[in-house]
Motif scaffolding. Sequence first.
Motif, short mmCIF file in Angstrom:
data_model
loop_
_atom_site.label_atom_id
_atom_site.label_comp_id
_atom_site.label_asym_id
_atom_site.label_seq_id
_atom_site.Cartn_x
_atom_site.Cartn_y
_atom_site.Cartn_z
N SER A 168 50.55 35.50 43.04
CA SER A 168 51.85 35.84 43.61
C SER A 168 52.55 34.60 44.15
CB SER A 168 51.68 36.88 44.73
OG SER A 168 51.14 38.08 44.22
N GLN A 169 51.76 33.73 44.79
CA GLN A 169 52.34 32.50 45.33
C GLN A 169 52.85 31.60 44.21
OE1 GLN A 169 49.15 30.89 47.68
NE2 GLN A 169 49.48 32.30 49.38
N ASN B 133 46.80 37.07 45.42
CA ASN B 133 47.67 36.33 46.33
C ASN B 133 48.03 34.96 45.76
OD1 ASN B 133 47.64 38.38 48.20
ND2 ASN B 133 45.97 37.53 49.41
N ARG C 197 41.64 40.15 45.55
CA ARG C 197 42.79 40.06 46.46
C ARG C 197 43.27 38.61 46.56
NH1 ARG C 197 40.56 42.15 50.52
NH2 ARG C 197 41.14 44.29 50.06
N GLU C 198 42.32 37.69 46.71
CA GLU C 198 42.68 36.28 46.81
C GLU C 198 43.32 35.79 45.52
OE1 GLU C 198 39.13 34.26 47.92
OE2 GLU C 198 39.13 35.04 49.97
#
Length: 283
Positions: free
Chosen positions: A232-233, A229, A225-226
């Motif tokens: 995505s960033q 993220n 998940r990290e």
Amino acid sequence: MQEGNSKTKRKSKDSVFINLFEDTKNVLRLYKELHPEDTQITVDDIHIQTIKSVLVNTLYNDLGFIVKDKFVMLVEAQSAWNPNMPLRMLFYLAETYRRYLADTIQSEHSSTKVKIPKPELYVVYSGEQKCPEIVSFSDSFFDGDCPVELKVKVLNKVDMTIYGQYIGFCKVFNEQRKIYQDSILCAKETLRICIEKGYLVSYLQKHEKEVVDMMSELFDEEYQREAYNRASQRKAIEEGRAEGKAEGRAEGKAEGKAEERKALAEKMRAKGYSEQEIAELIS
């Protein structure tokens, strides 16, 4: 391969909280800690009513149980604060009552008033964010101005109650994850520290392999998940930069054309063209 770098295979998602309270004796202990005045209750008086998920995206909760047709208790475990919990609890309670009426052969359409157990709603919160002791449905969504009310009590202290030990377990879990990330070594070190501190000792000793597997899976999920993220960033930043460059180029072209039109208009004025003629020819 070193143990610290090994990974467990991914399985179906599970949680220590759900596994812990699959044992009715632990549910009884939870109830007695929440109701120490009720000394006569036994395991036989506890009836599990957890809403199980059969299909994807169907309603399910962490723990629900009825005590001697007196209380219906719904308990959710949260590691990240969810401001929508009062609404979720409303859904869980409605579904639990629906099932209770079916089990006790009662109907809300009957001309006689049905008998239902009193609800008690709890969140066992193991995160770091500050939160109130009680969360109100009407306050959360309507600034207190709502004919529907529902209150959820938040349990978030580390102590030697079974829910307090679970919270302590989660905090150790999070601390060790910062050190070891998602390795099996991290899971085993978490168990060692928890047993040393007295958190869920009998449960962890009895279910060591299951807990290590579940924790390793959760570590993997958090890591992925990290990573997602972060990706995505990065993508958003790159798209923002590309969009900025494109806008800059477009603005530059527009400014260049405007300068060309301005220079052409000046030449036409010098040759005696009227403003109307200049405007028509340039446009």
